[in-house]
Design an enzyme around this catalytic site. Structure first.
Site, short mmCIF file in Angstrom:
data_model
loop_
_atom_site.label_atom_id
_atom_site.label_comp_id
_atom_site.label_asym_id
_atom_site.label_seq_id
_atom_site.Cartn_x
_atom_site.Cartn_y
_atom_site.Cartn_z
N SER A 1 7.00 40.82 1.04
CA SER A 1 6.78 42.26 1.08
C SER A 1 8.07 42.99 1.40
O SER A 1 8.92 42.48 2.14
CB SER A 1 5.75 42.56 2.17
N TYR B 1 2.27 41.44 11.22
CA TYR B 1 2.09 41.19 9.78
C TYR B 1 3.45 40.94 9.13
O TYR B 1 3.65 39.93 8.44
CB TYR B 1 1.39 42.39 9.10
N LYS C 1 5.35 37.45 7.36
CA LYS C 1 6.03 37.33 6.06
C LYS C 1 7.44 36.77 6.24
O LYS C 1 7.88 35.90 5.49
CB LYS C 1 6.11 38.70 5.36
#
Ligand code: NAD
Ligand code: WQD
Length: 350
Positions: free
Chosen positions: A130, A154, A158
């Site tokens: 991302s 989050y 990643k």
């Protein structure tokens, strides 16, 4: 016609369904594993319908990636040429409140997947990273070499998975891994038959706008109008989900053609659009007025984020085709045909 078999984790989700459809239409046999935690089985049925003559090339397993035995069985029954790994939890705010849930799901799921892949000699992976890993970039456009950071669990999941992939490749160089950093995926398949259907209150801009347009919510709250941008609102690189789906086919082909190692690519359009510009484009596409409420900045939000697309264009031979008008047109087509997504008003969480 391609005769390869791909495992798609999280293939019932928003980006997954669009990618699975494109894989089928390109001739890939596709096996989806998804625990339906944030998706609906109906989405898989709709992908099958859209795939027409290729529908029988799709099979679905309702399983959690952390269930090693279930994953083992899938790998025993089918020999995969590659894996596209979408499965993960993705709500930034929730990740701050429930970090262990996010680390458990995203990290344990990925590690289990990599272990089972290795055990079965399948060492080609495309992973959904991302643009969140660029944090608040010091300049734009973001190139793949920019320093990385994480503002929430989050994003950190990643970053950690990217690092795990680099370590796995460094240890065993027969792996071929592509990390795709998506910018802001929006829109839906032009049929209006599949699209994004978040559970609960949407975190992201366009699903929220869409729910205001169908009168599920009264107004859009704008998070900050004092940024140093064209109109004071945050600027992002919105990319049509159909373009993103095509980017995955390009990545798969790249894994086949070269000794790629572990490589990272941005998938964006290279264009920045402000929140107000996006709202205006959606109003034009839908003919609906979106009532706005101005509020303060959302913690952790960056001012301006958009992609450098050069590396993907050069090495994947891929470039986004659609602009924000098409994104908004297709998002509205999906929203107006499915105001409650794959569910009904009765089972919505409004
Ligand atoms: P999504 O929630 O629609 O799809 C993810 C799918 O994974 C869901 O169907 C969910 O049920 C499934 N899943 C989650 N945990 C699982 C597990 N442990 N086992 C099996 N299935 C599991 O999300 P999306 O928007 O399609 O995103 C796909 C991927 O792309 C995610 O990894 C996300 O972090 C990443 N990504 C998304 C965006 C975005 O804005 N949508 C941007 C950048 C990166
Ligand atoms: C876009 C713009 C908001 C909602 C997030 C994740 C990122 C990636 C994509 C997964 C910003 C503004 C939003 C609202 C608003 N996902 N906004 N009102 O923050 O760029 O990225 O999704 O990897 O990791 O962080 O996307 O759609 O939430 O916000 O004003 O109700 O819209 O402030 O400027 P973001 P977004």
């Amino acid at each position: 016609m391609i005769s390869k078999t791909v495992l798609v984790t999280g293939g019932a989700g928003y980006i997954g369904t669009h990618t699975v459809l494109h894989l089928l239409l390109a001739g890939f046999k596709t096996v989806v594993v998804d625990n339906l935690d944030n998706s609906s089985h109906l989405a898989i049925l709709r992908v099958k319908e859209l795939a027409g003559e290729f529908r029988n090339n799709l099979s679905f397993h309702n399983a959690d990636l952390r269930d090693r035995d279930a994953l083992e069985q899938i790998f025993v029954s089918t020999k995969f040429d590659a894996v596209i790994h979408f499965a993960g939890l993705k709500a930034v705010g929730e990740s701050v409140k429930k970090p262990l849930l996010y680390y458990n799901n995203n990290l344990t799921g990925t590690i289990t997947l990599l272990e089972v892949m290795a055990a079965h000699g399948c060492k080609k992976l495309v992973f959904s990273s991302s643009a969140t890993v660029y944090g608040w970039p010091k300049k734009v456009p973001c190139t793949e070499e920019f320093p990385l950071s994480a503002a929430n669990p989050y994003g950190r999941s990643k970053l950690i998975i990217e690092e795990i992939c680099r370590d796995v490749y460094n240890a065993e160089q027969d792996w071929k891994i592509i990390l795709l950093r998506y910018f802001n995926p929006v829109g839906a398949h032009p049929s209006g038959y599949i699209g994004e259907d978040p559970r609960g209150v949407p975190n992201n801009l366009m699903p929220f706008v869409q729910q205001v347009a169908v009168e599920r919510r009264p107004a859009l709250t704008i998070f900050g109008n004092d940024y140093n941008t064209i109109d004071g609102t945050g600027v992002r690189d919105y990319i049509h989900v159909v373009d993103l789906a095509d980017g995955h086919i390009a990545a798969l082909l790249k894994l086949d053609e070269s000794d790629i190692g572990c490589e990272v690519y941005n998938l964006g359009t290279g264009k920045g659009t402000s929140v107000l510009e996006m709202v205006k484009a959606f109003e034009l596409a839908s003919g609906k007025k979106i009532p706005l409420v101005m509020a303060g900045r959302r913690p952790g939000d960056a001012e301006i984020v958009y992609a450098s697309t050069e590396k993907a264009e050069r090495e994947l031979n891929w470039k986004a085709k659609y602009g924000i008008d098409e994104m908004c047109r297709d998002q509205w087509n999906w929203a107006s045909k499915n105001p409650y997504g794959y569910g009904s008003q009765k089972d919505s969480t409004d």
